[in-house]
Design a protein around this motif. Structure first.
Motif, PDB file in Angstrom:
ATOM      1  N   ASP A  99       0.829  -1.213   0.000  1.00  0.00           N
ATOM      2  CA  ASP A  99       0.000   0.000   0.000  1.00  0.00           C
ATOM      3  C   ASP A  99       0.859   1.255   0.000  1.00  0.00           C
ATOM      4  OD1 ASP A  99      -2.763  -1.172   2.093  1.00  0.00           O
ATOM      5  OD2 ASP A  99      -2.266  -1.546   0.007  1.00  0.00           O
ATOM      6  N   SER A 100       1.935   1.232   0.792  1.00  0.00           N
ATOM      7  CA  SER A 100       2.797   2.415   0.889  1.00  0.00           C
ATOM      8  C   SER A 100       3.485   2.711  -0.437  1.00  0.00           C
ATOM      9  CB  SER A 100       3.833   2.223   1.995  1.00  0.00           C
ATOM     10  OG  SER A 100       4.633   1.087   1.750  1.00  0.00           O
ATOM     11  N   LEU A 101       3.913   1.668  -1.153  1.00  0.00           N
ATOM     12  CA  LEU A 101       4.571   1.884  -2.436  1.00  0.00           C
ATOM     13  C   LEU A 101       3.576   2.387  -3.469  1.00  0.00           C
ATOM     14  CD1 LEU A 101       7.358   1.606  -3.792  1.00  0.00           C
ATOM     15  CD2 LEU A 101       6.618  -0.621  -4.640  1.00  0.00           C
ATOM     16  N   ILE A 102       2.354   1.837  -3.460  1.00  0.00           N
ATOM     17  CA  ILE A 102       1.317   2.299  -4.383  1.00  0.00           C
ATOM     18  C   ILE A 102       1.022   3.777  -4.134  1.00  0.00           C
ATOM     19  CG2 ILE A 102      -1.127   2.089  -4.967  1.00  0.00           C
ATOM     20  CD1 ILE A 102      -0.865  -0.917  -4.478  1.00  0.00           C
ATOM     21  N   PHE A 103       0.873   4.137  -2.853  1.00  0.00           N
ATOM     22  CA  PHE A 103       0.596   5.545  -2.547  1.00  0.00           C
ATOM     23  C   PHE A 103       1.753   6.436  -2.989  1.00  0.00           C
ATOM     24  CE2 PHE A 103       0.565   9.423  -0.168  1.00  0.00           C
ATOM     25  CZ  PHE A 103      -0.779   9.761  -0.090  1.00  0.00           C
ATOM     26  N   ARG A 104       2.965   5.989  -2.758  1.00  0.00           N
ATOM     27  CA  ARG A 104       4.129   6.795  -3.122  1.00  0.00           C
ATOM     28  C   ARG A 104       4.153   7.087  -4.612  1.00  0.00           C
ATOM     29  NH1 ARG A 104      10.502   5.174  -2.044  1.00  0.00           N
ATOM     30  NH2 ARG A 104      11.405   7.028  -3.047  1.00  0.00           N
ATOM     31  N   PHE A 105       3.938   6.068  -5.430  1.00  0.00           N
ATOM     32  CA  PHE A 105       3.908   6.269  -6.875  1.00  0.00           C
ATOM     33  C   PHE A 105       2.745   7.174  -7.279  1.00  0.00           C
ATOM     34  CE2 PHE A 105       6.980   2.887  -7.221  1.00  0.00           C
ATOM     35  CZ  PHE A 105       7.587   3.059  -8.458  1.00  0.00           C
ATOM     36  N   ALA A 106       1.558   6.912  -6.702  1.00  0.00           N
ATOM     37  CA  ALA A 106       0.376   7.696  -7.054  1.00  0.00           C
ATOM     38  C   ALA A 106       0.556   9.166  -6.698  1.00  0.00           C
ATOM     39  CB  ALA A 106      -0.853   7.128  -6.346  1.00  0.00           C
ATOM     40  N   CYS A 107       1.122   9.427  -5.517  1.00  0.00           N
ATOM     41  CA  CYS A 107       1.348  10.807  -5.087  1.00  0.00           C
ATOM     42  C   CYS A 107       2.349  11.500  -6.008  1.00  0.00           C
ATOM     43  CB  CYS A 107       1.839  10.820  -3.645  1.00  0.00           C
ATOM     44  SG  CYS A 107       2.001  12.463  -2.926  1.00  0.00           S
ATOM     45  N   LEU A 224      23.851  12.941 -11.019  1.00  0.00           N
ATOM     46  CA  LEU A 224      23.119  13.481  -9.880  1.00  0.00           C
ATOM     47  C   LEU A 224      21.903  14.280 -10.350  1.00  0.00           C
ATOM     48  CD1 LEU A 224      23.043  13.759  -6.816  1.00  0.00           C
ATOM     49  CD2 LEU A 224      24.464  15.809  -7.035  1.00  0.00           C
ATOM     50  N   VAL A 225      22.049  14.943 -11.478  1.00  0.00           N
ATOM     51  CA  VAL A 225      20.930  15.693 -12.043  1.00  0.00           C
ATOM     52  C   VAL A 225      19.771  14.760 -12.368  1.00  0.00           C
ATOM     53  CG1 VAL A 225      20.169  17.048 -14.042  1.00  0.00           C
ATOM     54  CG2 VAL A 225      22.336  17.566 -12.929  1.00  0.00           C
ATOM     55  N   GLN A 226      20.080  13.543 -12.804  1.00  0.00           N
ATOM     56  CA  GLN A 226      19.024  12.573 -13.074  1.00  0.00           C
ATOM     57  C   GLN A 226      18.194  12.313 -11.829  1.00  0.00           C
ATOM     58  OE1 GLN A 226      21.447   9.276 -14.679  1.00  0.00           O
ATOM     59  NE2 GLN A 226      20.356   9.567 -16.603  1.00  0.00           N
ATOM     60  N   LEU A 227      18.850  12.288 -10.694  1.00  0.00           N
ATOM     61  CA  LEU A 227      18.133  12.077  -9.444  1.00  0.00           C
ATOM     62  C   LEU A 227      17.277  13.291  -9.107  1.00  0.00           C
ATOM     63  CD1 LEU A 227      17.736  10.014  -7.227  1.00  0.00           C
ATOM     64  CD2 LEU A 227      19.591  11.076  -5.966  1.00  0.00           C
ATOM     65  N   ILE A 228      17.824  14.482  -9.339  1.00  0.00           N
ATOM     66  CA  ILE A 228      17.056  15.707  -9.119  1.00  0.00           C
ATOM     67  C   ILE A 228      15.833  15.720 -10.029  1.00  0.00           C
ATOM     68  CG2 ILE A 228      17.098  18.222  -9.330  1.00  0.00           C
ATOM     69  CD1 ILE A 228      20.059  18.122  -8.578  1.00  0.00           C
ATOM     70  N   GLN A 229      15.979  15.182 -11.220  1.00  0.00           N
ATOM     71  CA  GLN A 229      14.863  15.095 -12.162  1.00  0.00           C
ATOM     72  C   GLN A 229      13.918  13.959 -11.813  1.00  0.00           C
ATOM     73  OE1 GLN A 229      17.401  14.674 -15.625  1.00  0.00           O
ATOM     74  NE2 GLN A 229      16.843  16.719 -16.351  1.00  0.00           N
ATOM     75  N   SER A 230      14.232  13.231 -10.746  1.00  0.00           N
ATOM     76  CA  SER A 230      13.386  12.139 -10.248  1.00  0.00           C
ATOM     77  C   SER A 230      13.265  10.990 -11.235  1.00  0.00           C
ATOM     78  CB  SER A 230      11.988  12.682  -9.887  1.00  0.00           C
ATOM     79  OG  SER A 230      12.074  13.718  -8.960  1.00  0.00           O
ATOM     80  N   HIS A 231      14.341  10.694 -11.932  1.00  0.00           N
ATOM     81  CA  HIS A 231      14.328   9.578 -12.861  1.00  0.00           C
ATOM     82  C   HIS A 231      14.694   8.253 -12.187  1.00  0.00           C
ATOM     83  CE1 HIS A 231      15.010  12.381 -16.582  1.00  0.00           C
ATOM     84  NE2 HIS A 231      13.820  12.500 -16.050  1.00  0.00           N
ATOM     85  N   LEU A 232      15.118   8.296 -10.937  1.00  0.00           N
ATOM     86  CA  LEU A 232      15.570   7.083 -10.266  1.00  0.00           C
ATOM     87  C   LEU A 232      14.569   6.564  -9.248  1.00  0.00           C
ATOM     88  CD1 LEU A 232      19.370   7.828  -9.751  1.00  0.00           C
ATOM     89  CD2 LEU A 232      18.252   6.615 -11.611  1.00  0.00           C
ATOM     90  N   VAL A 233      14.047   7.406  -8.396  1.00  0.00           N
ATOM     91  CA  VAL A 233      13.052   6.982  -7.404  1.00  0.00           C
ATOM     92  C   VAL A 233      11.910   8.004  -7.385  1.00  0.00           C
ATOM     93  CG1 VAL A 233      14.700   5.752  -5.958  1.00  0.00           C
ATOM     94  CG2 VAL A 233      14.272   8.175  -5.535  1.00  0.00           C
ATOM     95  N   PRO A 234      10.677   7.555  -7.081  1.00  0.00           N
ATOM     96  CA  PRO A 234       9.524   8.464  -7.098  1.00  0.00           C
ATOM     97  C   PRO A 234       9.401   9.301  -5.826  1.00  0.00           C
ATOM     98  CG  PRO A 234       8.795   6.250  -6.570  1.00  0.00           C
ATOM     99  CD  PRO A 234      10.271   6.152  -6.841  1.00  0.00           C
TER     100      PRO A 234
END
Length: 336
Positions: A99-107, A224-234
Motif C-alpha cells: 500500500d505504501s509503495l502504491i501511494f508513493r507512486f500515485a502521489c 546526480l541531475v538525473q536524481l534531481i529530475q526524479s528519474h531514479l526513485v519516485p
C-alpha cells in the motif's frame, strides 16, 4: 538579518567529535557481531498513514480506504478511487506492491491513474527502491557527505531537508560515486515512508564551502541531475539550495548541468549566501543546522549518529513485528 543566539548551556566548550574511523557509537550501530539485516525503506511493511480507516473522516491532507466514499468530495475522493484502482490492478497482474509503495507512486504522479499504472508496471522492482542499511551504508554515512536534518523543514513547501557537503567527496575509486548515489536513494526512500512525507517531498541543502578542483566530477554530477529530475526513485524534489557558491562550481553548473534541466526544473534551483537562508528555511532553522554552516547549533557527527540509531531501532521493531505476525499465522493454521 536578526541573529539567533545559541543558549548559554549549549556553548560549553569541550572535546569535539571528529569524522575519524576510530571505534565509536556510530560504528557500533551495525557491527559484524551484532549485524542487523536489511530495511527496505521503499517497501515498508507497515504504513499507518497511507490508507487509514474511512471512519472517522481522515485529517486534512490524508486519504482513507474503504468502499464508502460518500463522506469525501473533490480531489480527496478521486485520490481514494485512484488508489483502489491501482490496488486492483496490482492484484490482477500479480505486482507485489505494498500500500505504501502504491501511494508513493500515485502521489508522485499526482494521482493520475494511467501514469501511475505504467510507472508501477515498469519500476515496482526498481533496485534503487531497495537499498539497505548494511555496514557499507553505515560507513558511507560516516563520511558526512550526506545526511538528513531531523525536524528541519523548508519555509514554503514544508519539505524535509537533506544536507550535503560536496567538499568531503573525493573520487578515490570508480565506485565512490555509486556508493554516494545509493546513500542518497536510501535517504529519499526513508523520507518517503508516510503520506505526509510523500506529499511534501524533499529538499537538498548543499553547502559548497571548501569545494575545489579535487572535488570536481562533472560526469557524475550529471548523474546526480538525473536524481534531481526524479528519474531514479519516485520522490518529489521540491527545491535544491546551493549555499556559498564558488566561482568554479558556478562555471560547472552553467556549462555542464544547467542545460540539462527543463525550465520547470530550473525553478527548483536556488543559489544563496548562508546569511540569507531564512528566505528558504523554517523559522529558528539554526537549531537544526550543522554548526559548520551559518549559525547552526548541531554537531554533524551527532546528527549522523542519532539518525543511524533511529534506523537501528526501526529495523529491530520491524523484525520483531514480522516474527510476531508469522507466529500468529502459524497459530491460525494450526487451529484450522
Amino acid at each position: 538579518m536578526m541573529t539567533t543566539r545559541r543558549p548559554a548551556e549549549t556553548t560549553t566548550k569541550g572535546p569535539r567529535k571528529t569524522f575519524s574511523k576510530s571505534p565509536g557509537r556510530s560504528q557500533r550501530v551495525l557491527n559484524p557481531r551484532n549485524r542487523t539485516h536489511a530495511v527496505s525503506p521503499g517497501r515498508a511493511a507497515k504504513s499507518p498513514l497511507i490508507l487509514p480507516p474511512p471512519t472517522p473522516p481522515p485529517p486534512s491532507g490524508e486519504v482513507a480506504s474503504g468502499d464508502d466514499w460518500s463522506q469525501y468530495s473533490g480531489d480527496q475522493q478521486s485520490e481514494v478511487e485512484c488508489l483502489h484502482k491501482l490496488k486492483e490492478y496490482c492484484k490482477l497482474f500479480q505486482i507485489p506492491a505494498s500500500d505504501s509503495l502504491i501511494f508513493r507512486f500515485a502521489c508522485f504522479y499526482d494521482f493520475d491513474y494511467e501514469e501511475t499504472r505504467k510507472a508501477l508496471k515498469k519500476d515496482y522492482n526498481n533496485p534503487y527502491l531497495t537499498f539497505e542499511m548494511d555496514d557499507a551504508m553505515v560507513e558511507q554515512f560516516q563520511t558526512a557527505i550526506l545526511f538528513p536534518l531531523p525536524k528541519m523543514r523548508t519555509k514554503k513547501q514544508k519539505s524535509q531537508v537533506i544536507y550535503a557537503r560536496p567538499a568531503r567527496y573525493a573520487r578515490t575509486s570508480p565506485e565512490a560515486f555509486d556508493e554516494l548515489l545509493k546513500q542518497l536513494c536510501f535517504l529519499l526512500n526513508d523520507l518517503s515512508r508516510t503520506a505526509q512525507q510523500c506529499r511534501h517531498g524533499v529538499s537538498l541543502l548543499i553547502n559548497l564551502k571548501g569545494y575545489s578542483r579535487k572535488n570536481v566530477d562533472v560526469e557524475n554530477s550529471i548523474r546526480l541531475v538525473q536524481l534531481i529530475q526524479s528519474h531514479l526513485v519516485p520522490t518529489k524534489i521540491e527545491m535544491v539550495v546551493f549555499v556559498d557558491t564558488t566561482t568554479m562550481s558556478s562555471k560547472i553548473w552553467q556549462q555542464s548541468i544547467s542545460p540539462l534541466l527543463s525550465p520547470e526544473e530550473e525553478k527548483k534551483i536556488c543559489f544563496t549566501k548562508h546569511d540569507d537562508l531564512y528566505r528558504y528555511l523554517m523559522p529558528s532553522y539554526e537549531k537544526f543546522l550543522p554548526d559548520e554552516i551559518a549559525e547552526g547549533w548541531r554537531n554533524s557527527t551527532d546528527l549522523i549518529e542519532s539518525y543511524l540509531d533511529r534506523i537501528k531501532v526501526r529495523i529491530e521493531k520491524e523484525k520483531q513485528e514480522k516474527q510476531e505476525l508469522e507466529e500468529q499465522q502459524q497459530e491460525e493454521q494450526q487451529d484450522q
